[in-house]
Design a protein around this motif. Structure first.
Motif, PDB file in Angstrom:
ATOM      1  N   PRO A  39       0.830  -1.498   0.312  1.00 46.30           N
ATOM      2  CA  PRO A  39       0.060  -0.646  -0.022  1.00 46.30           C
ATOM      3  C   PRO A  39       0.732   1.196   0.064  1.00 46.30           C
ATOM      4  CG  PRO A  39      -0.050  -0.840   2.012  1.00 46.30           C
ATOM      5  CD  PRO A  39       0.702  -1.702   1.512  1.00 46.30           C
ATOM      6  N   THR A  40       0.421   2.091  -0.799  1.00 45.03           N
ATOM      7  CA  THR A  40       1.533   3.362  -1.366  1.00 45.03           C
ATOM      8  C   THR A  40       0.460   4.912  -0.849  1.00 45.03           C
ATOM      9  OG1 THR A  40       2.676   1.848  -2.098  1.00 45.03           O
ATOM     10  CG2 THR A  40       3.400   4.366  -2.763  1.00 45.03           C
ATOM     11  N   PRO A  41       0.429   5.056   0.109  1.00 45.07           N
ATOM     12  CA  PRO A  41      -0.576   6.825   0.030  1.00 45.07           C
ATOM     13  C   PRO A  41       0.225   7.208  -1.322  1.00 45.07           C
ATOM     14  CG  PRO A  41       0.155   6.000   2.396  1.00 45.07           C
ATOM     15  CD  PRO A  41       0.691   5.141   1.852  1.00 45.07           C
ATOM     16  N   LEU A  42      -0.479   8.280  -1.866  1.00 49.35           N
ATOM     17  CA  LEU A  42      -0.785   9.607  -2.272  1.00 49.35           C
ATOM     18  C   LEU A  42      -1.316  10.677  -2.075  1.00 49.35           C
ATOM     19  CD1 LEU A  42      -2.544   8.803  -4.916  1.00 49.35           C
ATOM     20  CD2 LEU A  42      -1.323   7.518  -5.778  1.00 49.35           C
ATOM     21  N   LEU A  43      -1.437  11.973  -2.882  1.00 50.22           N
ATOM     22  CA  LEU A  43      -2.422  12.792  -2.163  1.00 50.22           C
ATOM     23  C   LEU A  43      -3.589  12.818  -3.565  1.00 50.22           C
ATOM     24  CD1 LEU A  43      -0.974  15.405  -0.608  1.00 50.22           C
ATOM     25  CD2 LEU A  43      -2.561  14.397   0.157  1.00 50.22           C
ATOM     26  N   LEU A  44      -4.177  12.540  -3.469  1.00 47.89           N
ATOM     27  CA  LEU A  44      -5.130  12.095  -4.970  1.00 47.89           C
ATOM     28  C   LEU A  44      -5.608  13.610  -5.609  1.00 47.89           C
ATOM     29  CD1 LEU A  44      -6.959  10.770  -6.934  1.00 47.89           C
ATOM     30  CD2 LEU A  44      -9.005  10.957  -5.389  1.00 47.89           C
ATOM     31  N   LEU A  48      -4.421  13.922  -9.608  1.00 50.82           N
ATOM     32  CA  LEU A  48      -5.421  14.809 -10.812  1.00 50.82           C
ATOM     33  C   LEU A  48      -4.754  15.677 -11.269  1.00 50.82           C
ATOM     34  CD1 LEU A  48      -8.153  14.280  -8.810  1.00 50.82           C
ATOM     35  CD2 LEU A  48      -7.471  12.908 -10.480  1.00 50.82           C
ATOM     36  N   ARG A  49      -4.291  16.777 -10.690  1.00 45.81           N
ATOM     37  CA  ARG A  49      -3.387  18.226 -11.104  1.00 45.81           C
ATOM     38  C   ARG A  49      -2.729  17.918 -11.959  1.00 45.81           C
ATOM     39  NH1 ARG A  49      -4.038  20.034  -5.605  1.00 45.81           N
ATOM     40  NH2 ARG A  49      -2.458  18.777  -5.440  1.00 45.81           N
ATOM     41  N   VAL A  50      -1.280  16.468 -10.890  1.00 51.56           N
ATOM     42  CA  VAL A  50      -0.230  16.903 -12.487  1.00 51.56           C
ATOM     43  C   VAL A  50      -0.570  16.233 -13.893  1.00 51.56           C
ATOM     44  CG1 VAL A  50       1.103  16.788 -10.836  1.00 51.56           C
ATOM     45  CG2 VAL A  50       0.270  14.834 -11.284  1.00 51.56           C
ATOM     46  N   THR A  51      -1.647  14.830 -13.753  1.00 52.84           N
ATOM     47  CA  THR A  51      -2.442  14.315 -14.948  1.00 52.84           C
ATOM     48  C   THR A  51      -3.534  15.281 -15.227  1.00 52.84           C
ATOM     49  OG1 THR A  51      -3.371  12.602 -13.736  1.00 52.84           O
ATOM     50  CG2 THR A  51      -1.784  12.147 -13.585  1.00 52.84           C
ATOM     51  N   GLU A  52      -3.960  17.001 -14.896  1.00 58.85           N
ATOM     52  CA  GLU A  52      -5.567  17.191 -15.987  1.00 58.85           C
ATOM     53  C   GLU A  52      -6.082  16.416 -15.229  1.00 58.85           C
ATOM     54  OE1 GLU A  52      -2.845  18.719 -19.437  1.00 58.85           O
ATOM     55  OE2 GLU A  52      -2.467  19.848 -18.866  1.00 58.85           O
ATOM     56  N   ASN A  53      -6.346  15.518 -14.107  1.00 53.96           N
ATOM     57  CA  ASN A  53      -7.643  14.986 -14.514  1.00 53.96           C
ATOM     58  C   ASN A  53      -8.649  15.620 -13.632  1.00 53.96           C
ATOM     59  OD1 ASN A  53      -9.278  12.714 -14.581  1.00 53.96           O
ATOM     60  ND2 ASN A  53      -8.170  11.630 -13.718  1.00 53.96           N
ATOM     61  N   LYS A  54      -9.917  15.371 -13.693  1.00 50.35           N
ATOM     62  CA  LYS A  54     -10.666  15.359 -12.309  1.00 50.35           C
ATOM     63  C   LYS A  54     -11.295  14.519 -11.722  1.00 50.35           C
ATOM     64  CE  LYS A  54     -12.335  20.942 -13.532  1.00 50.35           C
ATOM     65  NZ  LYS A  54     -13.329  21.629 -14.117  1.00 50.35           N
ATOM     66  N   GLY A  55     -11.214  14.856 -10.704  1.00 50.59           N
ATOM     67  CA  GLY A  55     -12.231  13.330  -9.952  1.00 50.59           C
ATOM     68  C   GLY A  55     -13.996  13.787 -10.017  1.00 50.59           C
ATOM     69  N   PRO A  56     -14.976  12.965  -9.881  1.00 52.06           N
ATOM     70  CA  PRO A  56     -15.838  12.602  -9.800  1.00 52.06           C
ATOM     71  C   PRO A  56     -17.076  13.972  -8.830  1.00 52.06           C
ATOM     72  CG  PRO A  56     -14.960  10.989  -9.007  1.00 52.06           C
ATOM     73  CD  PRO A  56     -14.061  11.418  -9.197  1.00 52.06           C
ATOM     74  N   GLN A 157       5.786   9.566  -8.390  1.00 54.30           N
ATOM     75  CA  GLN A 157       6.053   8.153  -8.725  1.00 54.30           C
ATOM     76  C   GLN A 157       4.963   7.406  -9.497  1.00 54.30           C
ATOM     77  OE1 GLN A 157       8.720   6.956  -9.214  1.00 54.30           O
ATOM     78  NE2 GLN A 157       7.427   5.451 -10.459  1.00 54.30           N
ATOM     79  N   ALA A 158       3.443   7.520  -8.912  1.00 50.31           N
ATOM     80  CA  ALA A 158       2.534   6.763  -9.866  1.00 50.31           C
ATOM     81  C   ALA A 158       2.144   7.942 -11.083  1.00 50.31           C
ATOM     82  CB  ALA A 158       0.872   7.552  -8.676  1.00 50.31           C
ATOM     83  N   LYS A 159       2.239   9.060 -11.161  1.00 51.42           N
ATOM     84  CA  LYS A 159       2.000   9.826 -12.608  1.00 51.42           C
ATOM     85  C   LYS A 159       3.230   8.602 -13.446  1.00 51.42           C
ATOM     86  CE  LYS A 159       2.689  13.725 -15.183  1.00 51.42           C
ATOM     87  NZ  LYS A 159       3.209  14.902 -15.240  1.00 51.42           N
ATOM     88  N   VAL A 160       4.582   8.744 -12.578  1.00 53.65           N
ATOM     89  CA  VAL A 160       5.221   7.965 -13.771  1.00 53.65           C
ATOM     90  C   VAL A 160       5.161   6.206 -14.010  1.00 53.65           C
ATOM     91  CG1 VAL A 160       7.376   7.213 -13.628  1.00 53.65           C
ATOM     92  CG2 VAL A 160       7.120   9.354 -12.656  1.00 53.65           C
ATOM     93  N   ASP A 161       3.929   5.979 -13.099  1.00 55.78           N
ATOM     94  CA  ASP A 161       3.858   4.795 -13.088  1.00 55.78           C
ATOM     95  C   ASP A 161       2.540   4.372 -14.507  1.00 55.78           C
ATOM     96  OD1 ASP A 161       5.911   3.669 -11.873  1.00 55.78           O
ATOM     97  OD2 ASP A 161       4.398   3.377 -10.205  1.00 55.78           O
ATOM     98  N   GLY A 162       2.046   5.567 -14.723  1.00 48.59           N
ATOM     99  CA  GLY A 162       0.112   5.646 -15.460  1.00 48.59           C
ATOM    100  C   GLY A 162      -0.667   5.305 -14.563  1.00 48.59           C
ATOM    101  N   ALA A 163      -0.772   6.105 -13.267  1.00 46.85           N
ATOM    102  CA  ALA A 163      -1.930   6.410 -12.773  1.00 46.85           C
ATOM    103  C   ALA A 163      -1.803   7.466 -12.973  1.00 46.85           C
ATOM    104  CB  ALA A 163      -1.260   6.136 -11.306  1.00 46.85           C
ATOM    105  N   PHE A 164      -3.316   7.347 -12.911  1.00 48.33           N
ATOM    106  CA  PHE A 164      -4.307   9.072 -13.727  1.00 48.33           C
ATOM    107  C   PHE A 164      -4.786   9.134 -12.303  1.00 48.33           C
ATOM    108  CE2 PHE A 164      -5.266   5.538 -16.387  1.00 48.33           C
ATOM    109  CZ  PHE A 164      -6.999   5.861 -15.996  1.00 48.33           C
ATOM    110  N   GLY A 165      -5.392   7.774 -11.634  1.00 50.34           N
ATOM    111  CA  GLY A 165      -6.781   8.725 -10.461  1.00 50.34           C
ATOM    112  C   GLY A 165      -6.726   7.124  -9.415  1.00 50.34           C
TER     113      GLY A 165
END
Length: 211
Positions: A39-44, A48-56, A157-165
């Motif tokens: 388990p790896t905590p991040l700030l959603l 979302l900001r660094v991947t230019e995304n929005k949460g629901p 690192q999550a962004k680097v790994d391909g995560a966007f949410g």
């Protein structure tokens, strides 16, 4: 318990603000015989900001649909579920705490249960939140530079790994996003050449007709 040496290492990116991540955490046992999941905590919000995304929760038309779908899905799965007093809410302090304590799955699940079973916002009852995590009631909100840097590093690192949410599970450099991808992960583990197949390879690079 299975032999951890024979398991594949996987990274699970999480933020307690996410109801879908809570539902994933409650179903992760189907993966644990094959994967050693960290388990790896991040700030959603940061992800979302660094991947230019929005949460629901940030999209007015999507918010009630998403929240009501969570209720339905939890009912179908037989998983206890209750929305906290506020949502979304700030998770910086709680996520830093999980980083500072190098939280194992037991602590992570307790944190999610505080939000999604007890229906509480840890910012409004910090001492009680800490007690639920089996920590002293006077545990301070982490402010050390090292913890701050680590949480930011996890997010980047999550962004680097391909995560966007979240939830996002990274296995062998493949990122599986969403609670509905658990079966996909299981199929991939049974068929590890999946992403090398022509149809999958093409789907990963389909030209954008609108660009």
């Amino acid at each position: 318990m299975g032999d951890t040496k024979s398991k594949i290492s996987a990274t699970f990116y999480d933020d307690i603000v996410s109801p879908f991540t809570y539902l994933y955490v409650k179903q992760r046992q189907s993966l644990t015989s094959k994967l050693e999941i960290k388990p790896t905590p991040l700030l959603l919000g940061g992800l979302l900001r660094v991947t230019e995304n929005k949460g629901p929760g940030e999209v007015a038309a999507k918010r009630p649909h998403t929240y009501q779908f969570c209720i339905w899905q939890a009912e179908k799965l037989g998983i206890p579920f209750r929305f906290p007093e506020n949502h979304p809410f700030m998770t910086v302090a709680a996520q830093r705490l999980l980083v500072a304590k190098d939280a194992d799955w037991l602590m992570v699940e307790r944190a999610f249960d505080y939000i999604w079973v007890e229906g509480k916002d840890p910012n409004l009852s910090w001492s009680e939140f800490c007690t639920d995590l089996n920590l002293p009631t006077d545990t301070p909100k982490p402010e050390s530079p090292a913890v701050r840097v680590k949480l930011i590093a996890n997010t980047n690192q999550a962004k680097v790994d391909g995560a966007f949410g979240v939830p996002a599970l990274v296995v062998n450099q493949h990122c599986f996003w969403g609670v509905d991808t658990i079966d996909w992960v299981l199929d991939y583990l049974a068929r590890p050449s999946m992403f090398e197949e022509v149809s999958y390879a093409y789907a990963g690079h389909v030209p954008n007709g609108l660009s």
